[in-house]
Write a protein that holds these residues in place. Structure first.
Motif, PDB file in Angstrom:
ATOM      1  N   SER A 387      36.705 -18.725   1.216  1.00  0.00           N
ATOM      2  CA  SER A 387      37.685 -17.849   0.585  1.00  0.00           C
ATOM      3  C   SER A 387      38.889 -17.640   1.503  1.00  0.00           C
ATOM      4  CB  SER A 387      37.054 -16.516   0.168  1.00  0.00           C
ATOM      5  OG  SER A 387      36.890 -15.700   1.293  1.00  0.00           O
ATOM      6  N   VAL A 388      38.657 -17.683   2.834  1.00  0.00           N
ATOM      7  CA  VAL A 388      39.796 -17.570   3.766  1.00  0.00           C
ATOM      8  C   VAL A 388      40.708 -18.784   3.600  1.00  0.00           C
ATOM      9  CG1 VAL A 388      40.478 -17.552   6.200  1.00  0.00           C
ATOM     10  CG2 VAL A 388      38.535 -16.166   5.446  1.00  0.00           C
ATOM     11  N   LEU A 389      40.104 -19.971   3.633  1.00  0.00           N
ATOM     12  CA  LEU A 389      40.906 -21.194   3.523  1.00  0.00           C
ATOM     13  C   LEU A 389      41.625 -21.233   2.175  1.00  0.00           C
ATOM     14  CD1 LEU A 389      41.709 -23.846   4.827  1.00  0.00           C
ATOM     15  CD2 LEU A 389      39.727 -24.915   3.733  1.00  0.00           C
ATOM     16  N   SER A 390      40.886 -20.851   1.135  1.00  0.00           N
ATOM     17  CA  SER A 390      41.448 -20.888  -0.200  1.00  0.00           C
ATOM     18  C   SER A 390      42.628 -19.919  -0.307  1.00  0.00           C
ATOM     19  CB  SER A 390      40.330 -20.542  -1.176  1.00  0.00           C
ATOM     20  OG  SER A 390      40.838 -20.157  -2.389  1.00  0.00           O
ATOM     21  N   ASN A 391      42.505 -18.786   0.350  1.00  0.00           N
ATOM     22  CA  ASN A 391      43.584 -17.812   0.346  1.00  0.00           C
ATOM     23  C   ASN A 391      44.814 -18.342   1.091  1.00  0.00           C
ATOM     24  OD1 ASN A 391      44.772 -15.147   0.092  1.00  0.00           O
ATOM     25  ND2 ASN A 391      44.410 -15.042   2.285  1.00  0.00           N
ATOM     26  N   LEU A 392      44.585 -18.993   2.248  1.00  0.00           N
ATOM     27  CA  LEU A 392      45.714 -19.543   3.008  1.00  0.00           C
ATOM     28  C   LEU A 392      46.404 -20.634   2.194  1.00  0.00           C
ATOM     29  CD1 LEU A 392      44.316 -19.741   6.657  1.00  0.00           C
ATOM     30  CD2 LEU A 392      45.669 -17.938   5.586  1.00  0.00           C
ATOM     31  N   LEU A 393      45.569 -21.455   1.491  1.00  0.00           N
ATOM     32  CA  LEU A 393      46.151 -22.530   0.669  1.00  0.00           C
ATOM     33  C   LEU A 393      46.944 -21.945  -0.491  1.00  0.00           C
ATOM     34  CD1 LEU A 393      43.490 -25.347   0.419  1.00  0.00           C
ATOM     35  CD2 LEU A 393      45.907 -25.616   0.943  1.00  0.00           C
ATOM     36  N   SER A 394      46.393 -20.915  -1.130  1.00  0.00           N
ATOM     37  CA  SER A 394      47.107 -20.399  -2.296  1.00  0.00           C
ATOM     38  C   SER A 394      48.394 -19.697  -1.863  1.00  0.00           C
ATOM     39  CB  SER A 394      46.218 -19.534  -3.183  1.00  0.00           C
ATOM     40  OG  SER A 394      46.119 -18.255  -2.654  1.00  0.00           O
ATOM     41  N   ASN A 395      48.410 -19.097  -0.656  1.00  0.00           N
ATOM     42  CA  ASN A 395      49.669 -18.559  -0.135  1.00  0.00           C
ATOM     43  C   ASN A 395      50.672 -19.679   0.131  1.00  0.00           C
ATOM     44  OD1 ASN A 395      48.986 -15.902  -0.244  1.00  0.00           O
ATOM     45  ND2 ASN A 395      48.489 -15.693   1.941  1.00  0.00           N
ATOM     46  N   ALA A 396      50.178 -20.766   0.748  1.00  0.00           N
ATOM     47  CA  ALA A 396      51.070 -21.899   1.040  1.00  0.00           C
ATOM     48  C   ALA A 396      51.694 -22.396  -0.259  1.00  0.00           C
ATOM     49  CB  ALA A 396      50.295 -23.005   1.738  1.00  0.00           C
ATOM     50  N   VAL A 397      50.893 -22.439  -1.321  1.00  0.00           N
ATOM     51  CA  VAL A 397      51.404 -22.888  -2.621  1.00  0.00           C
ATOM     52  C   VAL A 397      52.412 -21.865  -3.155  1.00  0.00           C
ATOM     53  CG1 VAL A 397      50.749 -23.226  -5.050  1.00  0.00           C
ATOM     54  CG2 VAL A 397      49.361 -24.228  -3.212  1.00  0.00           C
ATOM     55  N   LYS A 398      52.050 -20.574  -3.064  1.00  0.00           N
ATOM     56  CA  LYS A 398      52.907 -19.534  -3.635  1.00  0.00           C
ATOM     57  C   LYS A 398      54.252 -19.440  -2.935  1.00  0.00           C
ATOM     58  CE  LYS A 398      50.594 -15.564  -3.565  1.00  0.00           C
ATOM     59  NZ  LYS A 398      49.817 -14.357  -3.795  1.00  0.00           N
ATOM     60  N   TYR A 399      54.240 -19.605  -1.603  1.00  0.00           N
ATOM     61  CA  TYR A 399      55.459 -19.328  -0.844  1.00  0.00           C
ATOM     62  C   TYR A 399      56.160 -20.591  -0.354  1.00  0.00           C
ATOM     63  CZ  TYR A 399      53.486 -14.662  -1.093  1.00  0.00           C
ATOM     64  OH  TYR A 399      52.964 -13.478  -1.554  1.00  0.00           O
ATOM     65  N   SER A 400      55.979 -21.728  -1.086  1.00  0.00           N
ATOM     66  CA  SER A 400      56.755 -22.916  -0.724  1.00  0.00           C
ATOM     67  C   SER A 400      57.149 -23.639  -2.011  1.00  0.00           C
ATOM     68  CB  SER A 400      55.948 -23.807   0.219  1.00  0.00           C
ATOM     69  OG  SER A 400      54.880 -24.394  -0.457  1.00  0.00           O
ATOM     70  N   PRO A 401      58.223 -24.433  -1.950  1.00  0.00           N
ATOM     71  CA  PRO A 401      58.743 -25.036  -3.186  1.00  0.00           C
ATOM     72  C   PRO A 401      57.778 -26.052  -3.794  1.00  0.00           C
ATOM     73  CG  PRO A 401      60.008 -25.764  -1.265  1.00  0.00           C
ATOM     74  CD  PRO A 401      59.042 -24.746  -0.771  1.00  0.00           C
ATOM     75  N   LYS A 402      57.831 -26.167  -5.109  1.00  0.00           N
ATOM     76  CA  LYS A 402      57.001 -27.151  -5.826  1.00  0.00           C
ATOM     77  C   LYS A 402      57.284 -28.550  -5.285  1.00  0.00           C
ATOM     78  CE  LYS A 402      55.897 -25.150 -10.235  1.00  0.00           C
ATOM     79  NZ  LYS A 402      56.682 -24.230 -11.028  1.00  0.00           N
ATOM     80  N   GLY A 403      56.229 -29.342  -5.150  1.00  0.00           N
ATOM     81  CA  GLY A 403      56.413 -30.727  -4.720  1.00  0.00           C
ATOM     82  C   GLY A 403      56.422 -30.877  -3.206  1.00  0.00           C
ATOM     83  N   SER A 404      56.493 -29.763  -2.449  1.00  0.00           N
ATOM     84  CA  SER A 404      56.508 -29.889  -0.985  1.00  0.00           C
ATOM     85  C   SER A 404      55.079 -30.137  -0.490  1.00  0.00           C
ATOM     86  CB  SER A 404      57.122 -28.649  -0.344  1.00  0.00           C
ATOM     87  OG  SER A 404      56.322 -27.521  -0.628  1.00  0.00           O
ATOM     88  N   LYS A 405      54.995 -30.463   0.816  1.00  0.00           N
ATOM     89  CA  LYS A 405      53.694 -30.839   1.371  1.00  0.00           C
ATOM     90  C   LYS A 405      53.005 -29.663   2.037  1.00  0.00           C
ATOM     91  CE  LYS A 405      54.312 -35.711   2.249  1.00  0.00           C
ATOM     92  NZ  LYS A 405      54.705 -36.701   3.235  1.00  0.00           N
ATOM     93  N   ILE A 406      51.677 -29.685   1.956  1.00  0.00           N
ATOM     94  CA  ILE A 406      50.865 -28.690   2.672  1.00  0.00           C
ATOM     95  C   ILE A 406      49.864 -29.468   3.519  1.00  0.00           C
ATOM     96  CG2 ILE A 406      49.177 -26.829   2.407  1.00  0.00           C
ATOM     97  CD1 ILE A 406      50.531 -26.259  -0.333  1.00  0.00           C
ATOM     98  N   PHE A 407      49.834 -29.181   4.815  1.00  0.00           N
ATOM     99  CA  PHE A 407      48.923 -29.898   5.712  1.00  0.00           C
ATOM    100  C   PHE A 407      47.756 -29.007   6.085  1.00  0.00           C
ATOM    101  CE2 PHE A 407      53.240 -31.363   6.415  1.00  0.00           C
ATOM    102  CZ  PHE A 407      53.101 -32.732   6.220  1.00  0.00           C
TER     103      PHE A 407
END
Ligand code: ADP
Length: 488
Positions: A387-407
């Protein structure tokens, strides 16, 4: 008018006292060496001059009254023929190194008439001591006393509890609010009574954090409990600030302690309420989910493609909703100390893949790249770490532009495994970076993006319960990297 004999003059000049010898019409006959030294003059400069020509008032001191007062005293001596002692007198002397400038001087002058054998006034001795240093020291002491009184008045006026302590913790001052709250005397405070007011379970943390603050010469802030006169522990926000001397060493601590019991109680009611509501919502939601799933399996063979699609979406939405509700439930469990960490060994990479797959399934708008993940096994609470990782990922998705990369990265460093999620999003300003792990904290400029400000708080609590660390590095406008570690 004969004036003093040459012998007497010699004697007066060499006597170790500060003398000026004046004629009855107030011209300078001579001065003692000590006088010349104290006034920074030479005999040649002043002998033969009228006293007020040689020693005029300091023109930079608008209310200088030296000339006037000395003159009044001399006139009194001339009139009465009796010695006259003046009160302490400011009388600045010209600075020979800076022509036109004066040096501050305080004196205690007295004038003594000397008569000849015929009873005629022969000369006047002005005797003065240079008491500048004592007077200035006195003035500083007075100023300090006034500012000390001022401080105490102010400290008693504010509603906070104020204290001063030496670097070794010895209390040197407490304001009235401390005395009223504890019903202790100042002496009891000074004899380390302060420590008996602390909530036993908090002493260790308090001492540690104070030691760290002393090491870093930084203020320390902590929410903690203090015992009142009735023996009740009440919540306070305690701020201890070090005062540094010129060489950067701590000379004392100033403490400001504000009662926040009411806030804490309000907070507790709020979390109890959230917990209750979430709990109540969970039951109908669970049945709704179950019904939807049965419906989905019954209608799987349905010809109507709309129905199948709608049921999929309905399932996804109920899932989202139960994640939200679980978040709130976890908050209230955490608050009441009921969060339980159940450790089991698991493969880190497996957990990461699972979380990423879930994101991909939900149709993410970002490109998630997993870097460098070996076969590391940790003993931890897998669902909670997920749930921690999932939360960090969903924040990365929420607070960055569509189509950008998440590492997503994972590496073993020393006896820890470190996971990170890096985005190319809006970033977080330094002042927010310190606070985003607080409960309900949201960055003001992003409140249009949905959220409750509990994700990072819960994540941080979970990681801390695992004796790990969590932190963020970020550049505004460029992106953020969230890191967390777990001990191996
Ligand atoms: P929420 O996202 O629900 O507001 P969180 O606790 O997860 O709550 O995050 C707190 C705040 O931190 C967010 O409101 C957001 O402003 C900021 N934040 C979190 N993650 C990121 C990120 N990857 N990039 C920029 N800001 C972020």
């Amino acid at each position: 008018m004969k004036g003093p004999s040459a012998e007497i003059l010699k004697a007066l000049e060499t006597a170790p006292n500060i003398y000026l010898i004046l004629s009855p019409d107030l011209y300078i006959i001579t001065a003692s060496n000590a006088y010349l030294e104290a006034t920074e003059t030479t005999r040649e400069m002043i002998v033969g001059k009228h006293i007020f020509e040689a020693f005029p008032d300091n023109p930079e001191l608008p209310d200088a009254d030296g000339v006037q007062n000395i003159n009044a005293s001399l006139q009194e001596v001339l009139r009465t023929g009796k010695p006259h002692k003046m009160r302490i007198q400011r009388y600045d002397v010209p600075d020979i190194r800076q022509p036109g400038k004066f040096i501050t001087r305080y004196w205690d002058p007295s004038h003594t008439p000397v008569f000849d054998e015929n009873g005629e006034l022969s000369y006047i001795i002005q005797l003065a001591n240079n008491i500048t240093e004592q007077v200035l020291a006195d003035k500083i002491r007075q100023k300090l006393e006034i500012s000390e009184r001022h401080f105490r008045l102010l400290a008693d006026l504010v509603p906070a509890k104020i204290s001063n302590a030496r670097p070794n913790g010895e209390v040197t001052y407490v304001n009235q609010q401390w005395l009223d709250y504890t019903q202790l005397s100042f002496e009891e405070f000074r004899n380390f009574g302060y420590h008996q007011l602390l909530y036993p379970d908090e002493i260790k943390e308090f001492t540690e954090r104070l030691a760290n603050a002393a090491r870093d010469k930084q203020p320390m802030e902590m929410e903690m409990r203090y015992k009142n006169a009735a023996g009740e522990y009440r919540w306070h926000l305690n701020i201890a600030s070090p005062v540094l001397d010129d060489s950067g060493e701590i000379t004392m601590w100033v403490g400001s302690t504000t009662e926040i019991q009411r806030l804490k109680e309000d907070d507790q009611r709020k979390s109890d309420f959230i917990g209750m509501v979430s709990h109540e919502l969970k039951t109908p939601l669970t049945s709704l989910t179950a019904i939807l799933q049965v419906l989905q399996s019954k209608l799987r063979k349905s010809e109507d493609s709309y129905v199948a699609g709608a049921l999929d979406k309905a399932n996804q939405q109920t899932k989202k909703m139960s994640q939200l509700i679980n978040g709130f439930l976890n908050i209230s469990r955490l608050e009441s100390g009921k969060i339980l960490i159940e450790r089991q060994p698991f493969l880190i990479s497996g957990m990461i893949h699972e979380v990423i797959d879930e994101f991909s399934l939900a149709g993410t708008s970002h490109i998630i790249e997993l870097q460098n993940c070996g076969k590391t096994v940790v003993r931890a609470d897998q669902p909670k770490i997920s749930s921690v990782l999932s939360n960090l990922l969903s924040n990365a998705v929420k607070y960055s532009p569509k189509g950008s990369k998440i590492f997503v990265n994972c590496e073993v460093i020393g006896n820890e495994v470190q996971l990170s999620v890096t985005d190319e999003g809006i970033g977080i300003r330094p002042e927010d970076r310190e606070r985003i792990f607080e409960r309900f904290y949201r960055v003001k400029s992003n409140t249009h993006i949905s959220g409750f400000g509990i994700g990072l708080y819960l994540s941080a609590e979970i990681i801390q319960h695992h004796q790990g660390r969590i932190w963020v590095e970020s550049q505004t406008g460029k992106g953020s990297s969230f890191y967390f570690t777990l001990p191996l």
